[in-house]
Design a protein around this motif. Structure first.
Motif, short mmCIF file in Angstrom:
data_model
loop_
_atom_site.label_atom_id
_atom_site.label_comp_id
_atom_site.label_asym_id
_atom_site.label_seq_id
_atom_site.Cartn_x
_atom_site.Cartn_y
_atom_site.Cartn_z
N VAL A 599 5.99 -99.25 12.94
CA VAL A 599 6.14 -100.18 11.89
C VAL A 599 4.66 -100.23 11.09
N ASP A 600 4.86 -99.91 9.83
CA ASP A 600 3.67 -100.17 8.93
C ASP A 600 3.78 -101.29 7.87
N ALA A 601 2.80 -101.94 7.49
CA ALA A 601 2.73 -102.86 6.43
C ALA A 601 3.70 -104.02 6.85
N ALA A 602 3.80 -104.46 7.97
CA ALA A 602 4.90 -105.47 8.31
C ALA A 602 4.30 -106.86 7.90
N SER A 603 5.26 -107.60 7.66
CA SER A 603 4.73 -109.23 7.46
C SER A 603 5.84 -109.92 8.29
N CYS A 604 5.13 -111.06 9.01
CA CYS A 604 6.07 -111.74 9.85
C CYS A 604 5.64 -113.17 9.40
N ARG A 605 7.08 -113.85 9.09
CA ARG A 605 7.09 -115.09 8.68
C ARG A 605 7.47 -116.21 9.78
N VAL A 606 6.87 -117.11 9.99
CA VAL A 606 7.50 -118.01 11.19
C VAL A 606 7.90 -119.26 10.58
N LYS A 607 9.12 -119.74 11.05
CA LYS A 607 9.68 -120.89 10.57
C LYS A 607 10.34 -121.79 11.69
N GLU A 608 10.14 -123.23 11.91
CA GLU A 608 10.67 -123.75 12.79
C GLU A 608 11.99 -124.67 12.26
N THR A 609 12.85 -124.57 12.88
CA THR A 609 14.40 -125.17 12.59
C THR A 609 14.93 -125.59 13.99
N GLU A 610 16.11 -126.39 13.61
CA GLU A 610 16.77 -126.95 14.81
C GLU A 610 18.24 -126.66 14.28
N LYS A 611 18.96 -126.34 15.46
CA LYS A 611 20.56 -126.21 15.40
C LYS A 611 21.26 -126.56 16.44
N ILE A 612 22.36 -126.90 16.29
CA ILE A 612 23.22 -127.35 17.67
C ILE A 612 23.74 -126.39 18.51
N GLY A 613 23.20 -125.99 19.68
CA GLY A 613 23.54 -125.21 20.46
C GLY A 613 24.72 -125.55 21.45
N ALA A 614 25.00 -124.77 22.85
CA ALA A 614 26.16 -124.74 23.50
C ALA A 614 25.91 -126.42 24.09
N GLY A 615 27.05 -126.95 24.33
CA GLY A 615 27.43 -128.13 24.71
C GLY A 615 26.87 -129.27 23.77
N GLY A 616 26.80 -128.84 22.47
CA GLY A 616 26.28 -130.03 21.46
C GLY A 616 24.94 -130.52 21.61
N LEU A 617 24.08 -129.65 22.30
CA LEU A 617 22.71 -130.38 22.28
C LEU A 617 22.01 -129.54 21.28
N THR A 618 20.86 -129.99 20.67
CA THR A 618 20.11 -129.67 19.68
C THR A 618 18.88 -128.72 20.20
N GLU A 619 18.84 -127.34 19.70
CA GLU A 619 18.02 -126.57 20.00
C GLU A 619 16.92 -126.41 19.24
N GLN A 620 15.65 -126.31 19.55
CA GLN A 620 14.52 -126.14 18.46
C GLN A 620 14.17 -124.61 18.51
N ILE A 621 14.36 -123.97 17.43
CA ILE A 621 14.30 -122.65 17.19
C ILE A 621 13.11 -122.17 16.39
N VAL A 622 12.33 -121.31 17.08
CA VAL A 622 11.08 -120.81 16.08
C VAL A 622 11.72 -119.13 15.56
N THR A 623 11.87 -119.50 14.38
CA THR A 623 12.53 -117.98 13.74
C THR A 623 11.45 -117.27 13.23
N VAL A 624 11.21 -116.00 13.52
CA VAL A 624 10.10 -114.83 13.19
C VAL A 624 11.15 -113.87 12.14
N THR A 625 11.04 -113.91 11.06
CA THR A 625 11.47 -112.85 10.05
C THR A 625 10.47 -111.97 9.65
N VAL A 626 10.87 -110.61 10.39
CA VAL A 626 9.81 -109.41 10.07
C VAL A 626 10.52 -108.49 8.93
N THR A 627 9.49 -108.27 7.90
CA THR A 627 9.74 -107.02 6.96
C THR A 627 8.78 -105.80 6.99
#
Length: 710
Positions: A599-627
């Motif tokens: 992979v060349d000239a890649a750019s990774c953007r990190v973003k912190e979000t929350e979503k409802i996971g299994a059992g209705g619990l809130t999960e804290q997700i660190v999403t990394v978008t790679v282009t």
């Protein structure tokens, strides 16, 4: 009036131009401001210190409006104007207050000047000797009067400012913008305190009241002051943002001279560019020299005014007598500063808490005028210019000859006892003096690196001594002695080899590798997850024959999480972390037994979000978008499913790597340091409980790579 001397024309009317006023004031503002202001702002207002600088600039402009008004009503020199307005007795009382302020400011500047020179330019030299030489130079400079000094400062101005701008520009490459956030965290009291510190640095602007007698075009006096405020304010703001971005606010608040420390971050590793280093010190050499001259000159003119009122008159060489006496007084007070820390703290409090309100509130800086006997200034000015300009090329070395010095490129640290024994005797190796300016690598045995308290003591001692360059790389190993045995089989010294091992690593930016300065900063910041290279000798076998000439290689990485060791990870995990944090120019990975991609000239953007996971619990997700762009190095994939298949497999690989690291409470995205800028809710949640952060998050990669056609 002009007097022709040797074919050159020099003004002899004791007048300076508006441009020279601008440069004189700029020197006064920048000298102490660039050295002390960043630390004080970081300690009081933190990241909001940039707003304190803006508030200080605006306050100074309002103050200049007042000074412009006062100048219109002045028909005499300002000291005489004070006596006219306040009465003779009150006027003399004010003179006494200003005289004390000028002497204490001159002494404090001389102390700061001497300390800076001892720490940065000269070693093993007596403080008293350095101070004496500085004051003798100040005496010689004052012999030419304000006109002569203004010529010198005008000639040297851009020789100093251009290197300063180049240094700031070079430092921008190392800045981490995430350190600038979060903002708007300081309360009103902290912002006011920070703004007051900025106002202190600008309190010298009131000398325009006295410069009126020395400015050829008096209408330009306040205008020149306004330009100086804008110019220096821009430097203060840029410098503060760069220092925050380099060191972090917590580390910056603990530094003594952060602007000087910054120079080690923009040098070639190991500090080989000593001439450039000394050249940068010349900025503070000249600005502090200008400040010292100004303070002694104002107090000396006040002394002359008192002698005049008593019926005396000084002419010829006798007119320098008050300055000589005052410099002796400054010498004595400065020595007291050096020998008695309590006295220094008391005077510092007096200057900041009483002196500044006094000067700004009156508002006055005494500047006496008077007829002076004309004399030939050409030789004096040229000699002073040559002397000061020659100081640009000081090497910062002591009196030892090169053949009497040892220049280690590798510092081995095995354990606490070994470090203390080596460091307590570090000044000499055998019969040679040790100079660490060429040091490339600090190699620490892993068993010692994992002892938090002992490592803290080691870093504290190294930082205080300032012998070892901040940009020396830090590496670890199981046995320093085992690596040392390979040096005879290498083409270069082991320290040089280890440096080349890092800097020649394919595709990895040098900023990915921790330096000693980064470890210093993390002692205070507690933000980063760093990866210290672990070096070992990989012994390969060819049949029944063992190859004992194998060179040292990086076989793993010791994780340094928020200021302490957190265990080893393999090279694949470390390279995934470097890739995620945009330290990798290219990234090669294996997605299947025979499928390798790049992979060349890649750019990774990190973003912190929350979503409802299994059992209705809130999960804290660190999403990394790679282009970026990718290509297949080996193996085959059908064209119809190539992009989706490769992206999915790369997601699975990176998600598995990140998940495995999180099991050891290691976040390869280094997202904790970004919380202040990206997610203030998480920032406040984990500010006091950072140890729980890696336990609560999940990392998810989203790959959007465009794969090249075969």
């Amino acid at each position: 009036m002009l007097e022709e001397i040797g074919g050159s024309m020099f003004s002899e009317n004791n007048q300076i131009s508006g441009r020279q006023v601008f440069r004189l004031l700029t020197y006064d503002f920048l000298g102490m401001g660039t050295l002390l202001l960043p630390t004080m702002l970081a300690d009081t207002a933190g990241r909001d210190g940039i707003f304190c600088i803006l508030a200080g600039i605006l306050s100074t402009f309002l103050y200049l409006k007042l000074l412009r008004y006062l100048l219109k009503g002045m028909k005499t020199s300002y000291p005489d104007f004070l006596k006219q307005k306040c009465g003779k007795v009150c006027g003399y009382v004010l003179w006494g207050g200003y005289f004390l302020y000028f002497i204490l400011m001159a002494s404090y500047t001389a102390y700061l000047f001497s300390t800076l020179m001892l720490n940065g330019l000269v070693e093993n030299i007596s403080f008293y000797l350095v101070l004496l030489l500085i004051l003798l130079l100040a005496f010689y400079g004052m012999a030419g009067g304000i006109e002569g000094r203004a010529r010198v400062y005008e000639i040297l101005f851009w020789f100093l400012m251009i290197p300063l701008f180049l240094m700031l520009f070079a430092a921008c490459r190392e800045v981490k913008p995430v350190y600038w956030s979060p903002i708007f965290m300081a309360d009103g009291k902290e912002v006011l305190s920070g703004s007051y510190y900025v106002l202190f640095c600008y309190s010298m602007v009131s000398i325009v009241l006295f410069l009126k007698e020395y400015v050829a075009d008096r209408k330009k006096c306040v205008g020149a002051a306004e330009k100086a405020v804008w110019f220096s304010g821009g430097v203060f703001a840029a410098l503060y943002l760069i220092l925050i971005g380099l060191f972090g606010v917590e580390a910056l608040a603990q530094m003594k001279f952060p602007a000087v420390t910054m120079m080690s971050r923009v040098q070639v590793t190991g500090g080989f560019l000593k001439r450039t280093d000394a050249f940068m010190f010349s900025i503070w050499f000249f600005t502090l020299y200008a400040m010292l001259n100004s303070m002694v000159f104002y107090s000396g003119n006040l002394a002359e005014k008192v002698i005049r009122d008593c019926g005396g008159y000084l002419e010829g060489k006798k007119r320098m007598l008050p300055y000589l006496i005052l410099l002796l007084l400054v010498y004595g007070v400065t020595v007291l500063f050096y020998r008695n820390q309590q006295f220094l703290d008391c005077v510092t409090f007096l200057l900041w808490k009483i002196g500044t309100p006094f000067v700004v509130g009156v508002p006055v800086l005494l500047f006496l005028t008077g007829e002076r006997k004309k004399h030939n200034k050409k030789v004096r000015v040229l000699v002073l210019v040559c002397f000061l300009f020659g100081c640009l090329f000081l090497q910062g070395c002591n009196v030892a000859e090169l053949e009497d010095k040892a220049f280690p490129v590798l510092l081995n640290i095995r354990d606490q006892d070994d470090f203390q024994n080596v460091w307590l005797n570090h000044e000499y190796a055998g019969n040679k003096e040790v100079d660490y300016n060429h040091l490339k690598v600090v190699l620490i045995e892993r068993s010692f690196l994992e002892k938090e308290a002992e490592v803290e003591d080691m870093l504290s001692m190294l930082e205080q001594e300032k012998e070892v360059p901040w940009n020396a790389y830090v590496m670890t190993t199981e046995s320093c002695d085992r690596l040392a045995q390979t040096e005879g089989e290498l083409d270069v010294l082991l320290g040089n080899y280890l440096e080349e091992l890092l800097e020649n690593t394919s595709g990895i930016d040098q900023k990915a590798y921790p330096t000693l300065g980064m470890l210093y900063e993390e002692r205070a910041n507690h933000l980063e997850t760093l990866y210290i290279p672990f070096v070992d000798i990989e012994v390969e076998q060819s049949g029944a024959v063992q190859d004992d000439t194998e060179k040292p290689q990086i076989t793993a990485y010791e994780v340094w999480k928020r200021g302490r060791a957190a265990g080893l990870v393999d090279t694949d995990t470390a390279r995934a972390a470097f890739f995620t944090q945009n330290f990798a120019d290219d990234y090669i990975l294996q997605l299947a037994p025979e499928l390798y991609v790049k992979v060349d000239a890649a750019s990774c953007r990190v973003k912190e979000t929350e979503k409802i996971g299994a059992g209705g619990l809130t999960e804290q997700i660190v999403t990394v978008t790679v282009t970026g762009e990718g290509e297949i190095l080996s193996g085959t994939v059908s064209a119809s499913e190539k992009e989706q298949l490769l992206n999915t497999r790369m997601e699975d690989y990176l998600n598995a790597t990140a998940s495995h690291a999180l099991e050891k409470e290691i976040d390869i995205t280094n997202s904790y340091r970004n919380l202040g800028a990206d997610n203030r809710t998480w920032y406040f949640k984990y500010q006091n409980t950072p140890a729980t952060y890696e336990k609560n998050i999940k990392i998810q990669y989203l790959i959007k790579i465009n794969w090249k056609s075969e």
